[in-house]
Write an enzyme that holds these catalytic residues in place. Structure first.
Site, PDB file in Angstrom:
ATOM      1  N   LYS A  62      -1.048  -8.066  -8.641  1.00  0.00           N
ATOM      2  CA  LYS A  62      -0.791  -7.046  -7.628  1.00  0.00           C
ATOM      3  C   LYS A  62       0.689  -7.132  -7.268  1.00  0.00           C
ATOM      4  O   LYS A  62       1.138  -8.108  -6.669  1.00  0.00           O
ATOM      5  CB  LYS A  62      -1.663  -7.278  -6.397  1.00  0.00           C
ATOM      6  CG  LYS A  62      -1.513  -6.206  -5.321  1.00  0.00           C
ATOM      7  CD  LYS A  62      -2.438  -6.497  -4.145  1.00  0.00           C
ATOM      8  CE  LYS A  62      -2.255  -5.454  -3.043  1.00  0.00           C
ATOM      9  NZ  LYS A  62      -3.127  -5.732  -1.882  1.00  0.00           N
ATOM     10  N   ASP A 100       4.659 -10.134  10.061  1.00  0.00           N
ATOM     11  CA  ASP A 100       4.209  -9.528   8.805  1.00  0.00           C
ATOM     12  C   ASP A 100       4.363  -8.014   8.861  1.00  0.00           C
ATOM     13  O   ASP A 100       3.694  -7.329   9.643  1.00  0.00           O
ATOM     14  CB  ASP A 100       2.741  -9.911   8.548  1.00  0.00           C
ATOM     15  CG  ASP A 100       2.300  -9.608   7.119  1.00  0.00           C
ATOM     16  OD1 ASP A 100       3.036  -8.900   6.407  1.00  0.00           O
ATOM     17  OD2 ASP A 100       1.224 -10.094   6.719  1.00  0.00           O
ATOM     18  N   LYS A 128      -3.066   2.289   6.987  1.00  0.00           N
ATOM     19  CA  LYS A 128      -4.345   1.582   6.940  1.00  0.00           C
ATOM     20  C   LYS A 128      -4.741   1.146   8.345  1.00  0.00           C
ATOM     21  O   LYS A 128      -3.951   0.541   9.071  1.00  0.00           O
ATOM     22  CB  LYS A 128      -4.238   0.378   6.017  1.00  0.00           C
ATOM     23  CG  LYS A 128      -4.043   0.765   4.560  1.00  0.00           C
ATOM     24  CD  LYS A 128      -3.761  -0.438   3.688  1.00  0.00           C
ATOM     25  CE  LYS A 128      -3.475  -0.019   2.256  1.00  0.00           C
ATOM     26  NZ  LYS A 128      -3.065  -1.158   1.414  1.00  0.00           N
ATOM     27  N   SER A 160       4.715  -4.706   6.007  1.00  0.00           N
ATOM     28  CA  SER A 160       4.598  -4.336   4.601  1.00  0.00           C
ATOM     29  C   SER A 160       5.934  -3.880   4.015  1.00  0.00           C
ATOM     30  O   SER A 160       6.738  -3.217   4.678  1.00  0.00           O
ATOM     31  CB  SER A 160       3.569  -3.216   4.453  1.00  0.00           C
ATOM     32  OG  SER A 160       3.587  -2.700   3.146  1.00  0.00           O
ATOM     33  N   ASN A 161       6.122  -4.209   2.721  1.00  0.00           N
ATOM     34  CA  ASN A 161       7.279  -3.705   1.982  1.00  0.00           C
ATOM     35  C   ASN A 161       7.272  -2.185   1.866  1.00  0.00           C
ATOM     36  O   ASN A 161       8.311  -1.582   1.579  1.00  0.00           O
ATOM     37  CB  ASN A 161       7.302  -4.292   0.567  1.00  0.00           C
ATOM     38  CG  ASN A 161       7.685  -5.746   0.530  1.00  0.00           C
ATOM     39  OD1 ASN A 161       8.530  -6.185   1.296  1.00  0.00           O
ATOM     40  ND2 ASN A 161       7.063  -6.509  -0.356  1.00  0.00           N
ATOM     41  N   ASP A 162       6.091  -1.577   2.075  1.00  0.00           N
ATOM     42  CA  ASP A 162       5.983  -0.118   1.960  1.00  0.00           C
ATOM     43  C   ASP A 162       7.019   0.584   2.839  1.00  0.00           C
ATOM     44  O   ASP A 162       7.613   1.591   2.433  1.00  0.00           O
ATOM     45  CB  ASP A 162       4.587   0.364   2.378  1.00  0.00           C
ATOM     46  CG  ASP A 162       3.494  -0.106   1.437  1.00  0.00           C
ATOM     47  OD1 ASP A 162       3.796  -0.764   0.435  1.00  0.00           O
ATOM     48  OD2 ASP A 162       2.316   0.190   1.723  1.00  0.00           O
ATOM     49  N   VAL A 212       1.930   0.635  -3.035  1.00  0.00           N
ATOM     50  CA  VAL A 212       2.630   1.832  -2.559  1.00  0.00           C
ATOM     51  C   VAL A 212       4.135   1.652  -2.699  1.00  0.00           C
ATOM     52  O   VAL A 212       4.848   2.555  -3.158  1.00  0.00           O
ATOM     53  CB  VAL A 212       2.249   2.133  -1.091  1.00  0.00           C
ATOM     54  CG1 VAL A 212       3.178   3.183  -0.491  1.00  0.00           C
ATOM     55  CG2 VAL A 212       0.806   2.605  -1.007  1.00  0.00           C
ATOM     56  N   GLU A 254      -0.666   5.359  -7.608  1.00  0.00           N
ATOM     57  CA  GLU A 254      -0.564   3.902  -7.688  1.00  0.00           C
ATOM     58  C   GLU A 254      -1.759   3.333  -8.443  1.00  0.00           C
ATOM     59  O   GLU A 254      -2.761   4.018  -8.652  1.00  0.00           O
ATOM     60  CB  GLU A 254      -0.426   3.284  -6.298  1.00  0.00           C
ATOM     61  CG  GLU A 254      -1.462   3.760  -5.288  1.00  0.00           C
ATOM     62  CD  GLU A 254      -2.575   2.766  -5.056  1.00  0.00           C
ATOM     63  OE1 GLU A 254      -2.733   1.842  -5.861  1.00  0.00           O
ATOM     64  OE2 GLU A 254      -3.305   2.953  -4.079  1.00  0.00           O
TER      65      GLU A 254
END
Length: 301
Positions: free
Chosen positions: A85, A137, A158, A139-141, A105, A24
């Site tokens: 980003k 919330d 993370k 993540s789209n990951d 990611v 990435e």
């Protein structure tokens, strides 16, 4: 409209059946200052090559989703103002506006899967935020990894996130999770998050991906590699710093896309740069392990 551009080097690697490792690009544009960002990106390329694989850093260059960056592309990402980003939700807009963007990611996983690359090395994976009941919330990951047929090698989720609930979400989405030569799920900056995980070796990981080739399963495989011991941070100290950073974010009403960069910057300051040193060490190590797994996959197929 052609949006996916695969470099000549990556095309040749496919033809010659060489192992390829996707990388990435957010670490270049948003993760480190210049010239450290460029130097680290190029060093990661060298590490992948030293292990017998071909590096394929992914980014959006002038409205093209490019798989396989050269040094000129990396220089642009490292120095240019206004690099976007780009996560999955942002991708159509960035491409339509012919902007230049770094890939998260999620977007890197999508592009790698579209290009046919099976292995991806990154630092840490996004997930469920700690304030999820209030922020909703996630993540789209996670959703993207559930739809991308790749092996993603990272130092874990993370640690600023809700790691246990993110692992539960991976289970719900059908994404298998393994610890690389460890039964303790890594804590990104630390070697142990306190959670037990099934262990796997590079040979087993390559064999698992070969087995997966014969199944109609499109989700990723996540392999978590502990940060190198010499750069690992004391878990109790790091936990207290993360809590302090979260409290500061809450006090300053930092939300949405701004919260992750705010937390990382705050943690960097509170650890006197140790967090960045650990981050650089782990991404280099992850690239090495991903290349070894990819090499084993192609050479023993």
């Amino acid at each position: 409209m052609k949006t996916l551009h695969v470099s000549n080097e990556i095309r040749e690697a496919f033809i010659e059946q060489k192992p390829i490792v996707a990388l990435e690009s957010t670490i270049i544009s948003h993760g480190l200052p210049y010239p450290d960002n460029k130097e680290v990106a190029l060093r990661i390329h060298d590490i992948v090559r030293e292990e017998g694989a071909v590096p394929a850093t992914i980014a959006i260059i002038d409205g093209q989703l490019k798989v396989g960056l050269d040094e000129e592309d990396i220089e642009r990402l490292a120095t240019e103002e206004g690099v976007v980003k780009t996560s999955i939700r942002d991708l159509p807009g960035v491409l339509t506006k012919r902007q230049t963007g770094s890939t998260t990611v999620a977007t890197t996983s999508y592009a790698a899967s579209q290009a046919g690359i099976r292995f991806f090395a990154t630092g840490g994976i996004g997930g469920v935020h700690r304030d999820f009941p209030n922020s909703m919330d996630v993540s789209n990951d996670l959703n993207t990894l559930a739809k991308s047929n790749i092996c993603v090698v990272s130092a874990g989720i993370k640690s600023i996130l809700d790691v246990p609930n993110t692992l539960e979400m991976f289970e719900t989405l059908g994404v298998p999770v393994y610890g690389y030569e460890t039964t303790r799920y890594p804590g990104f900056y630390t070697t142990d998050s306190g959670i037990t995980v099934e262990t796997i070796s590079k040979e087993e990981a390559a064999s698992l991906m070969r087995t997966k080739d014969h199944l109609t399963l499109d989700q990723s495989v996540h392999i978590a590699v502990p940060v190198p011991e010499e750069e690992a941070i004391d878990p109790d100290w790091m936990h207290s710093i993360i809590l302090e950073a979260l409290q500061e974010a809450n006090n300053q009403h930092v939300t949405g896309k701004d919260i992750t960069p705010f937390l990382l910057k705050t943690i960097h300051e509170k650890t006197n740069g140790q967090s960045v040193k650990a981050n650089i060490a782990l991404i280099k190590n992850n690239a090495k392990i991903a290349a070894q797994i990819a090499n084993n996959y192609y050479n023993n197929y």
